[in-house]
Design a protein around this motif. Structure first.
Motif, mmCIF file in Angstrom:
data_model
loop_
_atom_site.group_PDB
_atom_site.id
_atom_site.type_symbol
_atom_site.label_atom_id
_atom_site.label_comp_id
_atom_site.label_asym_id
_atom_site.label_seq_id
_atom_site.Cartn_x
_atom_site.Cartn_y
_atom_site.Cartn_z
ATOM 1 N N ARG A 42 0.811 -1.200 0.000
ATOM 2 C CA ARG A 42 0.000 0.000 0.000
ATOM 3 C C ARG A 42 0.852 1.260 0.000
ATOM 4 O O ARG A 42 0.403 2.316 0.359
ATOM 5 C CB ARG A 42 -0.900 0.019 1.217
ATOM 6 C CG ARG A 42 -2.100 -0.869 1.060
ATOM 7 C CD ARG A 42 -2.774 -1.055 2.388
ATOM 8 N NE ARG A 42 -1.843 -1.582 3.378
ATOM 9 C CZ ARG A 42 -1.480 -2.844 3.418
ATOM 10 N NH1 ARG A 42 -1.943 -3.683 2.551
ATOM 11 N NH2 ARG A 42 -0.655 -3.265 4.333
ATOM 12 N N SER A 90 -0.372 6.417 4.432
ATOM 13 C CA SER A 90 -1.691 5.802 4.501
ATOM 14 C C SER A 90 -2.302 5.991 5.880
ATOM 15 O O SER A 90 -3.503 6.149 6.017
ATOM 16 C CB SER A 90 -1.607 4.319 4.158
ATOM 17 O OG SER A 90 -0.814 3.671 5.117
ATOM 18 N N SER A 147 -10.159 3.112 4.672
ATOM 19 C CA SER A 147 -8.867 3.428 5.268
ATOM 20 C C SER A 147 -8.798 2.986 6.720
ATOM 21 O O SER A 147 -7.722 2.894 7.279
ATOM 22 C CB SER A 147 -8.604 4.919 5.172
ATOM 23 O OG SER A 147 -9.655 5.613 5.797
ATOM 24 N N ASP A 173 -6.369 0.302 7.542
ATOM 25 C CA ASP A 173 -4.940 0.530 7.677
ATOM 26 C C ASP A 173 -4.457 0.146 9.070
ATOM 27 O O ASP A 173 -3.357 -0.364 9.235
ATOM 28 C CB ASP A 173 -4.605 1.998 7.399
ATOM 29 C CG ASP A 173 -4.761 2.329 5.922
ATOM 30 O OD1 ASP A 173 -4.774 1.365 5.125
ATOM 31 O OD2 ASP A 173 -4.882 3.508 5.578
ATOM 32 N N GLU A 206 -1.584 -2.583 9.862
ATOM 33 C CA GLU A 206 -0.472 -2.280 10.754
ATOM 34 C C GLU A 206 -0.291 -3.396 11.783
ATOM 35 O O GLU A 206 0.807 -3.896 11.996
ATOM 36 C CB GLU A 206 -0.798 -0.981 11.491
ATOM 37 C CG GLU A 206 0.327 0.007 11.585
ATOM 38 C CD GLU A 206 -0.173 1.216 12.344
ATOM 39 O OE1 GLU A 206 0.325 1.424 13.452
ATOM 40 O OE2 GLU A 206 -1.091 1.923 11.848
#
Lengths: 474, 1050
Positions: free
Chosen positions: A31, A37, A83, A86, A90
């Motif tokens: 990504r 991001s 989003s 994200d 992570e």
């Protein structure tokens, strides 16, 4: 700093996280710039805060494949931006292995609850307090439903059937609260796609969406559809027991327990009312039932009385009380040794039957995660085939049937990394096996009776014992 | 909207370009990532065409592709006008997919979404309960604030619906409306209150959910329903059970006094109190006056017990937390077995359950001790599971099992999973501190680990040993020496730092080694980690103070090195130490105390479970899992000192007798006030489950015993008389249901009456279409009870029959039905030439208007044919004939070049064909435009039976009748042709006709609601008689004039 010292702590103590400095960084993130991001995630998160009032249960669902692509999203309330995932990515990166991704991840404005099955992450987005098991259990139910509908639950299958998936999800949740999760009801609302039906539909222009009322949802037996008709009435019950055990180095049992299930496949016309009784019901220590089973009847008479759902379902799962000694049907003799001096190690295992009540043990497979220092193995099995993956260090040996006259064995040498010290532990051996026509606990079904319908059904009972989490420490 | 979709596009176009590229192989987007945008536009064009085609298959195909786009997260919002037209589609799958689309995009396209509302409003009155329910579902899912009053009204009506399924959906809709407009709270609470009284198991879970969402603090609403909820609980669907159990847990904590005795509380605080619960209780009993549990409290505890056997992990966990929080401590033990069972299921379930067990096992070890082995770690477990299991094992460790555990830990230490091995070492440290008997064994074991090959293991051991030694520094000179030796080989900074600190602390006990260590580290100072450097400085300082003879120079050397270190922390520390220990003329009073400062007795660190502080969160909640307060977490209150009045939960006797007991049993209900609630609950449980067994008496209180045995005797008598025991439950239950329902009908009748009257009052304010028709509609619903009967044996075909019956029973009622046909014909409102590039068309969607029930809805499509934005399109001055009214559309801020937008308006034409003139204005110009309605559009179709038609026709004879004769070719008189021609011209409904040669159509005028009856009677030869009966003779004759040429044409 002084204060830290005075309390007798080494500064920057960090609560014992010392060992993790050498963490592996996994796959380069596709990504792009991670920092960027996250930033994007933040912005949209903030936006969604503005519209945040109260909200219920499951807000959105994202399906993410193993390479980190979101391939399906569904929202039951206002749209939550992708989003938000994200944060999930992570955590996924931090966890290094899919198994270790925490099922609950807090983000500034949402909470991500996920389950990992069939190499797909099912990530539910919620906004407020909710029992986490509620969401997790529901997600598992979603996966089960997909599997039920399409046979397998995989990314290509879900993508091919995206419309059915969407329709099913729409029925399963209303405003984030489960509406219809019983597969019998769902199948009445939305018919599962079959090749035949697809062909018929294209010719006749009819649809997958049922136009009849799912009467079950409104009745006292919400799990059973009405108007069931079969020409052959049959009811099959599989008693499957799994042995979970840990066997120590010397071959003695550290812990062993039996977990059993009774899976049923019932194809009976009308509204049959079944009772199933056991010869030795006291064996069952802890049980959990399909909602169709009448609990009171079990409490007082130890009889399973129920109106079954149509088709396949799990009637009962049970635990055999820990007081009973568990018969361990196999033993493993092992001799695995590493020597400090040479770069070769010896490897030898033999599998043999122990307490099998005269039945044959089949489908035996042995797997073992070898220590990192093992470079390769050269082994010869007396039967079956074996593989060793030098990358994952996974040894697997497909043994097949055990012949008590000629015990299967796997012998050979391991080549170790030169110069490195010997691994200080021996690998654990995981065992899989099957024994047909035997319930290792000794549980026996006494009889099955049917009331409420006139015809004579065909009844069948099958027993099987399997290895559950069966580990031998060496 | 536009900004929204822009952001969306940007995201999908940029951030996910790679992903889209990968997905390009799928059926939906064969295009590459970069051509995506333009090709999307083109594709949408053909989707639009498919949606507008006449074939259902094409439409369905298009909808499927659109849903695919939504699933991928692509923007399909520009198809909104095309999709929304199909909302009234007859094809159920198309309809469902349109619903999916609507729910997704309505929020972004509020104006257009309004077009669909009337379809739902109509569906809300459908005789089929599933259609009513799904209409309510979608209507309430469209997050458009304008329709709040409509939603409110719909929810109100649905909450009084006869079908429990519709009521369930109403409960869901409450939450949706509340999140859309929290202002409605008060009204919604009223509905919740009403629904809480509902006796259907289907509704219970959903309404409690709504309660939790909207007004969790209104605990007073629960009182009267408490016992009912407890009794229904077993039969509620599993998701509802979870919600109800959590709510009842909170309720119980506010309403009952603590069943835990004082002694129990003490036990919680006393760490090393290992007596079993039983003993504890005995002692407490001696000390305290007897405690009597509120029977309602007991009822809850007893009725939730069977649910521990649920297959649903969430339910089991919910019951477990209920027992944990409100049951007497001696009874909470039963949950452990079920929780341990859950450990067999998936990784995620294990994770949550283990966390909760970890919290529980800190407070009450006894509960899980028998299951110790179930927490043994397998090498195949995920690391997080392993660590949680380890945590529990540590909590459960005691003198009796520690030796087994330590042996088990030895295996873990050797695990390949190093993170887990490190955690095990810490665990051993904790065991050593909590169980003093084994602390030496543990320490020795840890020292052995110091010679392990793996550095991480060694480092962790050092750290733990340091902590252990700190607690008992006296005896361990040897270990310190051993560790000093390790300093040569070990490289992990934390471990090195720990060793140095330890030597510094104990420098007086190892007087020979300490200076030597300092010498070695001084040599390597520059290459050490910062953490280690700081400890070297500390060590130097301490030695300087105790043994300055040997170490003075060394320390000064180190201080010099530190002075020029790159890290400012180290430079700071160096300066600080130098000032403090090196005596000079400037040094202040502090240096006198340097020794005291550096070599003070330090308190030993406490090795504690990370789950120690979690118990203030309710178990099983998200907050507990995260160990922080999650949004919307509801605090579990402490037990009240004195129980609030328990009588609030009593339900009036009369009502109770009516609800729960058949006549024969009623007398049992009334006796003795004191036992009243007991007997009632007894009654309830036997009634609700209709199962003829007694409860297993073991868990019930002594005082209940007598009462109970009598009951069970009676019950078993009953069961004996039942020939087929197996059949018993279902049969009796459905009987009970039947009874309940018939009573329900009466009650509901009252209910709906009242609600009708109230809705009648409010309708004028709320601009909705609840006129006389809608009231009579709900009359129909009343008649349609059989559909709602929850008898399982009712086959769909029977339902269909019943529906048929109901329809014929609708009788003498004018109800608006769906338009038979919606002609796609559009009329030009403003030509693009005269509108300077702005073109406008209008079209009659034949939907009841949402702006007012006397208005005709008109849909206007505006096109920008220029190459510039047209801004601020709005309606200017209106020139309307007397009485006519118009509801204009919201001004449009801007219209992109080549863009088009559809808006809707409502015009009340007063049942005349007069022209409505108004000005369509843009930012710069104003254009006068007119809308003249064809007479056929001034009607709304009406569904009625043939009998009613004839009756009405009879009343509208004479002056009110106009007729004409039509001559045409016979093929034009085929019934389908006539039907098609007539509905094309006029918005009329078809009346089923018994005769082949007579076709009847019915409608009413929009403004006055007068009937308009059209009859086409085929005669001999190629003639037909066209008759129109209506009070509005003018419109009647105009319609006749329009129909005549249409019918006679070929």
């Amino acid at each position: 700093m002084l204060r830290g010292d005075a309390r007798g702590r080494v500064p920057d103590w960090g609560g014992g996280h010392s060992g993790r400095s050498g963490r592996r960084r996994r796959r380069p993130c596709c990504r792009g710039d991670a920092g960027l991001s996250i930033c994007r995630g933040f912005q949209t998160e903030k936006d969604s805060l503005r519209s945040l009032t109260v909200s219920t249960m499951i807000h959105s669902l994202f399906l993410i494949n193993s390479s980190g692509d979101i391939f399906l999203e569904k929202h039951w309330k206002s749209v939550v931006s992708r989003s938000v995932c994200d944060y999930f990515f992570e955590a996924q990166e931090r966890a290094t292995e899919a198994e270790n991704v925490p099922p609950v991840i807090p983000t500034p404005h949402h909470y991500l609850l996920s389950v990992y099955r069939h190499k797909i992450f099912f990530v539910a987005v919620i906004q407020t307090e909710v029992p986490p098991l509620f969401v997790i259990e529901f997600l598992h139910r979603v996966v089960d439903t997909f599997q039920d509908y399409f046979g397998v639950c995989s990314e290509p299958v879900i993508k091919d059937n995206v419309v059915v998936v969407y329709e099913v999800l729409e029925e399963m949740l209303d405003n984030g609260f489960p509406l219809a999760t019983e597969s019998n009801i769902l199948k009445e609302l939305i018919k599962p796609p079959t090749i035949l039906r697809t062909v018929v539909n294209t010719i006749t222009g009819s649809t997958n969406v049922g136009d009849q009322l799912p009467t079950g949802q409104l009745s006292v037996v919400p799990w059973r559809r009405t108007g069931v008709k079969y020409t052959n009435n049959e009811a099959y019950f599989d008693v499957i027991e799994e042995i979970d055990a840990i066997i120590d180095k010397s071959g003695s049992t550290i812990t062993a327990e039996i977990q059993g299930v009774i899976d049923a496949c019932v194809k009976l016309t009308g509204m049959p009312d079944l009772t199933l009784s056991f010869m030795n019901p006291r064996l069952l220590d802890d049980v959990s039932f399909h909602p169709c089973v009448r609990f009171k009847r079990w409490e007082s008479e130890r009889i399973l009385s129920f109106i079954p759902p149509d088709g396949n379902f799990r009637l009962l799962s049970y635990h055999v009380s820990a007081q009973n000694l568990v018969a361990i049907p196999v033993y493993v003799k092992h001799n695995i040794s590493f020597r400090d001096s040479s770069s070769l190690g010896r490897f030898e295992i033999t599998v043999g039957p122990k307490q099998t009540m005269g039945k044959t043990i089949e489908g035996v497979t042995v797997t073992s995660q070898m220590p990192r220092g093992v470079l390769n193995m050269s082994l010869t099995p007396s039967q079956g085939t074996h593989t060793f993956d030098p990358v994952t260090k996974m040894l697997s040996w497909d043994v097949g049937k055990i012949n008590p006259q000629k015990l299967p064995s796997l012998k050979g040498t391991m080549s170790l990394q030169a110069g490195a010290s010997k691994p200080d532990e021996n690998p654990t051996i995981n065992l899989q096996f099957k024994i047909q026509q035997l319930a290792i606990s000794g549980l026996k079904v006494n009889r099955l009776d049917m009331y409420g319908e006139k015809y004579k059904p065909f009844k069948g009972i099958k027993y099987m014992t399997k290895a559950g989490k069966f580990q031998v420490r060496t | 909207m536009s900004s929204n979709s822009f952001a969306y596009n940007e995201q999908s176009g940029g951030g996910e370009a790679t992903e889209l590229g990968q997905e390009a192989t799928s059926t939906i987007s064969p295009s590459g990532a970069f051509g995506l945008f333009s090709s999307d536009m083109k594709k949408n064009e053909d989707l639009k065409q498919m949606l507008e085609s006449n074939k259902d298959s094409a439409k369905l195909d298009a909808m499927k592709r659109i849903v695919g786009m939504i699933a991928k997260g692509k923007n399909a919002s520009e198809l909104f006008p095309a999709v929304v037209k199909n909302v009234a589609s007859k094809n159920i799958e198309i309809k469902k997919l349109v619903y999916v689309y609507l729910v997704r995009y309505a929020e972004e396209q509020q104006d257009l979404a309004l077009l669909s509302i009337s379809t739902f409003q109509r569906a809300l009155k459908d005789p089929n309960q599933l259609i009513r329910a799904s209409a309510l579902r979608v209507l309430s899912s469209i997050r458009v604030p304008i329709i709040v009053p409509i939603m409110m009204l719909a929810i109100k009506e649905a909450s009084a619906d006869l079908s429990p399924y519709v009521r369930k959906n109403a409960a869901h809709a409450i939450q949706k409306l509340y999140s859309l407009d929290p202002e409605q709270k008060e009204m919604l609470i009223e509905i919740i209150e009403k629904l809480l009284k509902d006796k259907s198991t289907l509704v219970a879970g959903s309404v409690v959910m709504a309660f939790e969402e909207v007004c969790p603090d209104r605990i007073d609403l629960i009182h009267k329903n408490y016992r009912k909820l407890c009794n229904l609980l077993v039969d509620v669907e599993e998701w509802g059970q979870v919600v109800i159990i959590h709510m009842l847990t909170r309720y119980a904590r506010t309403q009952f006094v603590s069943p835990w005795r004082q002694g129990d509380v003490l036990e919680d605080n006393e760490k090393d109190f290992y007596d079993s619960d039983e003993e504890q209780k005995e002692k407490a009993d001696k000390r305290k006056r007897p405690y009597a549990m509120d029977p309602d409290h007991r009822l809850l505890i007893r009725n939730t017990k069977p649910l521990l056997q649920s297959r649903n992990a969430a339910v089991v966990m919910a019951v477990a937390q209920l027992y944990w929080h409100i049951a007497p401590k001696s009874e909470a033990g039963i949950i452990s077995k079920s929780l341990v069972r859950l450990l067999r299921s998936s990784r995620e379930v294990q994770y949550i359950v283990l966390q909760n067990i970890a919290t529980m096992s800190i407070q009450r070890k006894g509960m899980f001790e028998p299951y110790l082995k179930s927490f043994y770690v397998r090498s195949t477990d995920a690391t997080m599971i392993k660590i949680l299991k380890l945590e529990i094992l540590t909590n459960l460790a005691n003198e009796a099992n520690i030796s087994t555990l330590l042996r088990e830990f030895q295996t873990y230490v050797k695990s390949q999973d190093k993170q887990f091995a490190a955690a095990t070492i810490q665990t051993i440290g904790r065991c050593a501190t909590s169980i003093t008997e084994v602390s030496d064994t543990c320490l020795n074991g840890l020292v052995c680990l110091l010679s392990n090959r793996d550095e991480i293991v060694v480092a962790e051991s050092v750290v733990v040993i340091k902590k252990l030694l700190q607690m008992q520094p006296m005896q361990h000179g040897e270990i310190i020496k051993h560790m000093a030796k390790l300093l040569d080989s070990i490289t992990v900074p934390v471990a090195r730092a720990s060793i140095l600190w330890l030597i510094g602390e104990n420098c007086e006990r190892v007087p020979k080694i300490a200076p030597d260590v300092l010498r070695k580290t001084a040599k390597s100072f520059t290459s050490e980690d910062d953490l280690v450097k700081l400890q070297i400085l500390n060590l130097g300082a301490k030695l300087y103070l105790t043994n300055s003879k040997q170490t003075k120079l060394l320390t000064q050397y180190i201080l010099n090195l530190g002075k020029y270190d790159q890290n400012y922390d180290i430079r700071d520390r160096t300066r600080f130490i130098r000032q403090l220990i090196v005596p000079n003329e400037k040094s202040g009073a502090l240096s006198k105390y340097a020794k005291k400062i550096f070599l003070a007795q330090k308190p030993a660190p406490l090795l504690e479970s990370p789950f120690k502080d979690r118990d203030h969160f309710q178990l099983g909640t998200l907050s507990h899992t995260l160990n922080t307060k999650a949004t919307g977490y509801l605090e579990l209150s402490n037990w009240p000192e004195v129980a609030p009045d328990p009588s609030v939960r009593n339900v009036e006797v009369i009502e109770l007798a009516k609800e729960w007991t058949p006549a024969g049993k009623a007398k049992k209900e009334n006796p003795d006030k004191k036992f009243y609630s007991e007997s009632e609950e007894e009654e309830d449980s036997s009634e609700s489950s209709s199962d003829s067994e007694s409860e297993s008496g073991s868990e019930s209180g002594e005082d209940e015993e007598d009462d109970r045995s009598g009951d069970s005797a009676e019950d078993s008598g009953e069961s004996g008389s039942e020939p087929e025991a197996g059949k018993g439950r279902a049969a009796t239950r459905s009987r009970a249901r039947g009874r309940g329902d018939s009573k329900d009908v009466d009650k509901e009748k009252e209910n709906s009456k009242t609600s009708e009257s109230s809705s009648g009052e409010s309708s004028s304010i709320e601009e909705s279409s609840s006129d006389s028709e809608s009231e009579s509609e709900s009359e129909i619903n009343l008649v349609s009870t059989p559909v709602a009967l929850p008898t399982p044996a009712l086959s769909p075909s029977l339902i269909a029959d019943l529906e048929g019956l109901n329809l014929s029973a609708t009788s003498s009622v004018i109800s608006v039905s769906t338009p038979v046909f919606v002609p796609g014909k559009t009329h030009v409102l403003l030509h693009r030439m005269s509108g300077k590039g702005l073109a406008a068309h209008y079209f009659f969607p034949r939907q009841p208007c949402i702006f007012g029930d006397k208005m005709v809805s008109v849909q206007i499509t505006l096109n920008n044919t220029t190459d510039q934005k047209i801004e601020n399109i709005h309606v200017g001055g209106k020139k309307l004939p007397m009485g006519m009214q118009m509801h204009v559309f919201n001004p449009i801020e801007s219209l992109e070049p080549a863009g088009s937008i559809t808006v809707s308006m409502g015009i009340d034409f007063c049942d005349s064909t007069q022209t409505a003139s108004f000005q369509l204005c843009t930012k710069d110009d104003c254009f006068s435009v007119n809308i003249q309605p064809p007479v056929g559009e001034l009607l709304l179709p009406v569904a009625m039976s043939e009998k009613d038609f004839k009756k009405e026709q009879g009343m509208l004879s004479g002056m009110n009748e106009t007729s004409t004769t039509i001559i045409a070719a016979p093929q034009n008189f085929a019934s389908s042709v006539i039907l098609q021609k007539i509905v094309n011209v006029a918005n009329v409904g078809v009346v089923p006709s018994g005769q082949d040669n007579i076709h009847r159509f019915a409608a009413k005028t929009v403004h006055s609601g007068s009937l308009m009856l059209v009859t086409v009677e085929l005669k001999e030869g190629s003639t037909a008689q066209l008759i129109i009966n209506t009070e509005k003779t003018v419109i009647g004759s105009v319609l006749l004039r329009e129909l005549k040429p249409v019918l006679s044409q070929g």
